[in-house]
Design an enzyme around this catalytic site. Structure first.
Site, short mmCIF file in Angstrom:
data_model
loop_
_atom_site.label_atom_id
_atom_site.label_comp_id
_atom_site.label_asym_id
_atom_site.label_seq_id
_atom_site.Cartn_x
_atom_site.Cartn_y
_atom_site.Cartn_z
CB SER A 110 59.78 -9.30 6.75
OG SER A 110 60.93 -9.44 5.95
CG ASP A 250 63.07 -15.78 10.52
OD1 ASP A 250 63.24 -15.29 9.40
OD2 ASP A 250 62.20 -15.39 11.33
CG HIS A 277 61.17 -14.40 6.73
ND1 HIS A 277 61.85 -13.65 7.67
CD2 HIS A 277 60.68 -13.50 5.82
CE1 HIS A 277 61.77 -12.37 7.34
NE2 HIS A 277 61.08 -12.26 6.24
#
Length: 301
Positions: A110, A250, A277
């Site tokens: 991320s 995601d 995610h």
């Protein structure tokens, strides 16, 4: 079994906490892996299970809590301009120097993948490879992707999100409940949420300076200092072999990470079916297998 030790190093006006997990049986030529957590400000807890790569690949795995969160020094009163990508690149450089790492892999998840790209465009001599996991190449692409996913939410959920954002009441229980609907679809599809994820979120909520300053109140309402961030134009400067990983559902939609694939010379991508995610929490063995194969390919002979 691998053994983990933790310590701190001095950084700026405080300390950075780090943990080193050494394999029980080191594999010759297996370079250490430095793991960059997301947020910004989510701490390393939700990425704990990547320490299993130590025994699975015979390499040392380094986790750390970036300055301003987790077990590292917190600075809730720091000026807003403190919290920049360059600040966290400098912290990474300090960690690598402190540990004496001559050659290493980097995996960022991320925001950590965004930070990894910021590190890689500088072409550090010791960088053997980069894994960018569940990350966008610009925050505008991220916001656009989030808008597409929000449009697929139940009508009453999206209306609640929009109403509270317009009113500035993003701490209202109704808003938080609507946020959870998005999270369960696109952030982590394991229910109840894994304890490691809960731990990272709890420490961020207890002292949210970095996350709220750089990002905003949640994953899809981005109003922080990173709102205009982009690395798209600088991606051709990345020379390290790069792996891009994402989940089918995601919140980092394909359009957000496509620039990495289009602009980095030595790159490949892998999408994990059924994951979102936090693919590493949803499908830990599959995720680590993809990463392990890539790392082994780019270890020093």
């Amino acid at each position: 079994m691998s053994a983990s030790t933790s310590s701190t190093l001095p950084f700026r006006d405080g300390e950075t906490w780090f943990q080193v997990t050494a394999p029980d049986e080191p594999r010759p030529g297996a370079l250490p892996l430095v793991v960059l957590h997301g947020g910004p400000g989510m701490a390393h807890d939700y990425l704990r299970n990547l320490a299993a790569l130590a025994d699975e690949t015979g390499r040392t795995v380094v986790h750390y809590d970036q300055f301003g969160c987790g077990r590292s020094s917190h600075r809730p009163d720091a000026p807003v301009e403190t919290w920049t990508p360059a600040f966290f690149v400098a912290e990474f450089d300090a960690l690598v120097a402190h540990l004496g790492l001559d050659r290493f892999h980097v995996l960022g998840q991320s925001w950590g993948g965004m930070l990894g790209a910021e590190i890689a465009v500088r072409q550090p001599r010791g960088l053997a490879s980069l894994a960018i996991c569940n990350s966008p190449a610009s925050m505008q692409l991220w916001v656009d992707g989030a808008a597409e996913l929000r449009a697929q939410l139940p009508t009453e959920t999206e209306e609640a999100l929009r109403r509270h954002e317009e009113d500035g009441t993003t701490s209202d229980p109704e808003y938080l409940a609507a946020t959870q609907v998005f999270y369960e679809r696109h952030v982590c599809r394991v229910l109840p949420m894994p304890q490691d994820f809960v731990d990272s979120e709890a420490q961020m909520e207890a002292e949210p300076t970095v996350y709220h300053t750089m990002n905003g109140p949640n994953e899809f309402h981005v109003i922080g200092t990173m709102r205009d961030w982009s690395i798209v134009d600088r991606l051709p400067s990345i020379t390290a072999p790069t792996l891009v990983v994402a989940g089918e559902f995601d919140e980092a939609t394909p359009a957000t990470w496509l620039p990495f694939v289009e602009s980095i010379a030595d790159v490949r991508s892998h999408v994990l079916p059924g994951a979102s995610h936090c693919a590493h929490l949803e499908q830990p063995e599959a995720f680590r297998a993809v990463v392990a194969a890539f790392l082994a390919e780019h270890d020093d002979a």
